[in-house]
Motif scaffolding. Structure first.
Motif, PDB file in Angstrom:
ATOM      1  N   ALA A   1       0.836  -1.199   0.000  1.00 24.40           N
ATOM      2  CA  ALA A   1       0.000   0.000   0.000  1.00 24.40           C
ATOM      3  C   ALA A   1       0.868   1.245   0.000  1.00 24.40           C
ATOM      4  O   ALA A   1       1.709   1.419   0.903  1.00 24.40           O
ATOM      5  N   ASP A   2       0.699   2.077  -1.015  1.00 24.00           N
ATOM      6  CA  ASP A   2       1.390   3.370  -1.118  1.00 24.00           C
ATOM      7  C   ASP A   2       2.908   3.258  -1.066  1.00 24.00           C
ATOM      8  O   ASP A   2       3.605   4.240  -0.784  1.00 24.00           O
ATOM      9  N   GLY A   3       3.429   2.062  -1.303  1.00 22.97           N
ATOM     10  CA  GLY A   3       4.874   1.873  -1.263  1.00 22.97           C
ATOM     11  C   GLY A   3       5.468   2.022   0.123  1.00 22.97           C
ATOM     12  O   GLY A   3       6.689   2.103   0.273  1.00 22.97           O
ATOM     13  N   THR A   4       4.620   2.030   1.163  1.00 19.20           N
ATOM     14  CA  THR A   4       5.113   2.258   2.527  1.00 19.20           C
ATOM     15  C   THR A   4       4.785   1.115   3.484  1.00 19.20           C
ATOM     16  O   THR A   4       5.318   1.071   4.590  1.00 19.20           O
ATOM     17  N   LEU A   5       3.916   0.211   3.066  1.00 18.24           N
ATOM     18  CA  LEU A   5       3.510  -0.886   3.943  1.00 18.24           C
ATOM     19  C   LEU A   5       3.195  -2.103   3.088  1.00 18.24           C
ATOM     20  O   LEU A   5       2.486  -1.989   2.085  1.00 18.24           O
ATOM     21  N   ALA A   6       3.735  -3.247   3.473  1.00 19.05           N
ATOM     22  CA  ALA A   6       3.522  -4.465   2.686  1.00 19.05           C
ATOM     23  C   ALA A   6       3.080  -5.605   3.585  1.00 19.05           C
ATOM     24  O   ALA A   6       3.289  -5.586   4.804  1.00 19.05           O
ATOM     25  N   MET A   7       2.485  -6.614   2.948  1.00 17.83           N
ATOM     26  CA  MET A   7       2.028  -7.795   3.678  1.00 17.83           C
ATOM     27  C   MET A   7       2.304  -9.036   2.841  1.00 17.83           C
ATOM     28  O   MET A   7       1.947  -9.078   1.661  1.00 17.83           O
TER      29      MET A   7
ATOM     30  N   HIS B   1       7.093  -2.641   7.387  1.00 16.76           N
ATOM     31  CA  HIS B   1       7.082  -1.183   7.311  1.00 16.76           C
ATOM     32  C   HIS B   1       8.288  -0.704   6.497  1.00 16.76           C
ATOM     33  O   HIS B   1       9.081  -1.506   6.014  1.00 16.76           O
ATOM     34  N   GLY B   2       8.402   0.618   6.340  1.00 18.07           N
ATOM     35  CA  GLY B   2       9.471   1.188   5.525  1.00 18.07           C
ATOM     36  C   GLY B   2      10.845   0.677   5.916  1.00 18.07           C
ATOM     37  O   GLY B   2      11.286   0.875   7.048  1.00 18.07           O
ATOM     38  N   SER B   3      11.528   0.017   4.996  1.00 16.12           N
ATOM     39  CA  SER B   3      12.836  -0.590   5.264  1.00 16.12           C
ATOM     40  C   SER B   3      13.418  -1.108   3.962  1.00 16.12           C
ATOM     41  O   SER B   3      12.766  -1.072   2.911  1.00 16.12           O
ATOM     42  N   GLY B   4      14.622  -1.629   4.042  1.00 21.79           N
ATOM     43  CA  GLY B   4      15.221  -2.246   2.869  1.00 21.79           C
ATOM     44  C   GLY B   4      14.434  -3.451   2.411  1.00 21.79           C
ATOM     45  O   GLY B   4      14.348  -3.734   1.213  1.00 21.79           O
ATOM     46  N   LEU B   5      13.831  -4.176   3.364  1.00 25.52           N
ATOM     47  CA  LEU B   5      13.005  -5.331   3.009  1.00 25.52           C
ATOM     48  C   LEU B   5      11.793  -4.893   2.206  1.00 25.52           C
ATOM     49  O   LEU B   5      11.426  -5.544   1.216  1.00 25.52           O
ATOM     50  N   LEU B   6      11.165  -3.783   2.614  1.00 28.12           N
ATOM     51  CA  LEU B   6      10.007  -3.271   1.873  1.00 28.12           C
ATOM     52  C   LEU B   6      10.425  -2.871   0.458  1.00 28.12           C
ATOM     53  O   LEU B   6       9.717  -3.153  -0.513  1.00 28.12           O
ATOM     54  N   ASP B   7      11.583  -2.220   0.326  1.00 28.40           N
ATOM     55  CA  ASP B   7      12.078  -1.845  -1.011  1.00 28.40           C
ATOM     56  C   ASP B   7      12.277  -3.077  -1.882  1.00 28.40           C
ATOM     57  O   ASP B   7      11.972  -3.062  -3.086  1.00 28.40           O
TER      58      ASP B   7
ATOM     59  N   LEU C   1      10.652  -5.957  -1.626  1.00 31.81           N
ATOM     60  CA  LEU C   1       9.344  -6.490  -1.987  1.00 31.81           C
ATOM     61  C   LEU C   1       8.709  -5.670  -3.101  1.00 31.81           C
ATOM     62  O   LEU C   1       8.099  -6.222  -4.022  1.00 31.81           O
ATOM     63  N   MET C   2       8.875  -4.355  -3.040  1.00 32.32           N
ATOM     64  CA  MET C   2       8.334  -3.503  -4.099  1.00 32.32           C
ATOM     65  C   MET C   2       9.081  -3.764  -5.406  1.00 32.32           C
ATOM     66  O   MET C   2       8.482  -3.777  -6.486  1.00 32.32           O
ATOM     67  N   GLY C   3      10.387  -3.977  -5.307  1.00 32.11           N
ATOM     68  CA  GLY C   3      11.166  -4.310  -6.497  1.00 32.11           C
ATOM     69  C   GLY C   3      10.733  -5.639  -7.100  1.00 32.11           C
ATOM     70  O   GLY C   3      10.682  -5.792  -8.326  1.00 32.11           O
ATOM     71  N   LEU C   4      10.393  -6.605  -6.241  1.00 33.61           N
ATOM     72  CA  LEU C   4       9.887  -7.898  -6.715  1.00 33.61           C
ATOM     73  C   LEU C   4       8.592  -7.699  -7.477  1.00 33.61           C
ATOM     74  O   LEU C   4       8.406  -8.268  -8.566  1.00 33.61           O
ATOM     75  N   PHE C   5       7.683  -6.895  -6.925  1.00 36.60           N
ATOM     76  CA  PHE C   5       6.412  -6.658  -7.618  1.00 36.60           C
ATOM     77  C   PHE C   5       6.655  -6.031  -8.987  1.00 36.60           C
ATOM     78  O   PHE C   5       6.074  -6.457  -9.987  1.00 36.60           O
ATOM     79  N   GLU C   6       7.502  -4.999  -9.049  1.00 40.51           N
ATOM     80  CA  GLU C   6       7.743  -4.307 -10.322  1.00 40.51           C
ATOM     81  C   GLU C   6       8.347  -5.250 -11.351  1.00 40.51           C
ATOM     82  O   GLU C   6       8.011  -5.173 -12.547  1.00 40.51           O
ATOM     83  N   ALA C   7       9.210  -6.159 -10.918  1.00 40.02           N
ATOM     84  CA  ALA C   7       9.821  -7.112 -11.852  1.00 40.02           C
ATOM     85  C   ALA C   7       8.763  -8.058 -12.425  1.00 40.02           C
ATOM     86  O   ALA C   7       8.740  -8.334 -13.628  1.00 40.02           O
TER      87      ALA C   7
END
Length: 329
Positions: free
Chosen positions: A204-210, A226-232, A234-240
């Motif tokens: 959600a909003d690039g700031t919280l993941a589940m 929450h906001g962290s390298g792990l969240l980044d 996960l967002m990178g995984l989604f974009e790929a």
């Protein structure tokens, strides 16, 4: 419509009926609405406490509707005031959280949620709290919550939250898969499909993941990041996954304008599902068409593009913008 001020469906129906007639007895309203008299009277008592109705001074069994502009206006003003107070409290709490989070320990950046009910509640909460975009990877075998069926998604989309969703091909074969994807596309959500997603994921909003935390057979559990390298990551995984996924066009959804002499909406539905990897028979079943109808439409598309193979048809579909990885402007 009036649920926001605390009225249930029966109470709202009774109020609307009372407004329409101005004044009425309980028995008249009950007959008009086909409701039991006790239920009608309880609804009137609730409306009385809210200032929306009152008993007539001349006849005890007669009820009079309060002027909507005045009565509803007062309730809405009170509701706005309470919401403003809640917003201020939320802002203060958010500020306190940011201050405390500056030196947050690593374990504060993740939450572990256990139990099907808790996981489902957190999943809905994450979407309801989104303000701009929700990104999701959806599997064909949800554990605690369904990837496509949830009220939170509809409510968030109504508020203007955009959705980018990648589903694995198995979702298309589910009994209600095509219907739910068509509904999502009709809300201007962007949906794509791949053979298999690496994991179920919501951001959600690039700031919280589940993400799911448990494997097969274990009690449902999830990790909220929450906001962290792990969240980044996960967002990178989604974009790929999103970049490699195949767009879907169903039920007239999508953003590609049809050419006057090009394929119609049904042609594009068939083409989209075929490019997603479904067989002719599966497409026919999901779209409730005959197998020969699907094959005839494919043949018509091949004749329209002047190609002799389906592989060439897929290439021409991209070239002509019938199926595009990015929205056509």
């Amino acid at each position: 419509m009036l649920g926001a001020i605390g009225l249930d469906e029966i109470q709202e129906s009774v109020y609307r009926a009372l407004v329409a007639v101005g004044a009425a007895e309980v028995s008249d309203l009950a007959h008009r609405l086909a409701l039991p008299e006790p239920d009608t009277e309880r609804a009137l008592r609730r409306l009385e406490r809210s200032g929306l109705a009152a008993q007539s001074s001349s006849r005890v069994d007669r009820w009079v509707a309060a002027l909507p502009a005045v009565a509803l206006g007062a309730l809405l003003t009170q509701q706005r005031h309470e919401l403003e107070q809640a917003e201020r409290a939320a802002a203060l709490l958010a500020e306190e959280y940011r201050v405390d989070a500056t030196d947050a320990a690593v374990h504060d950046l993740v939450e572990v949620v256990t139990g099907a009910s808790a996981v489902a509640h957190r999943f809905f909460q994450l979407q309801l709290g989104a303000t701009s975009e929700v990104c999701a990877l959806v599997t064909g075998k949800p554990v605690a919550v369904s990837g496509m069926e949830n009220e939170a998604e509809e409510r968030a989309a109504t508020r203007g939250v955009s959705y980018r969703v990648v589903v694995e091909r198995e979702v298309l074969s589910l009994p209600s898969g095509i219907v739910e994807l068509s509904a999502a596309l009709s809300r201007d959500e962007q949906c794509r499909v791949v053979d298999r997603v690496p994991t179920k994921l919501v951001v959600a909003d690039g700031t919280l993941a589940m993400v799911p935390l448990t494997g097969r057979g274990a009690a449902p559990a999830a990790l909220v990041v929450h906001g962290s390298g792990l969240l980044d990551s996960l967002m990178g995984l989604f974009e790929a996954v999103w970049r490699e996924a195949m767009p879907l066009r169903l039920g007239g959804g999508g953003r590609v304008e049809e050419e006057s002499n090009g394929p119609d909406a049904a042609d594009l539905e068939v083409l989209s599902l075929l490019l997603a990897g479904m067989t002719d028979a599966s497409v026919a079943k999901q779209l409730d068409l005959g197998l020969r109808t699907v094959q005839r439409r494919v043949k018509g598309l091949m004749e329209l593009t002047g190609v002799s193979t389906r592989l060439q048809l897929g290439w021409h579909a991209y070239e002509r913008g019938w199926v595009a990885r990015e929205p056509q402007l």
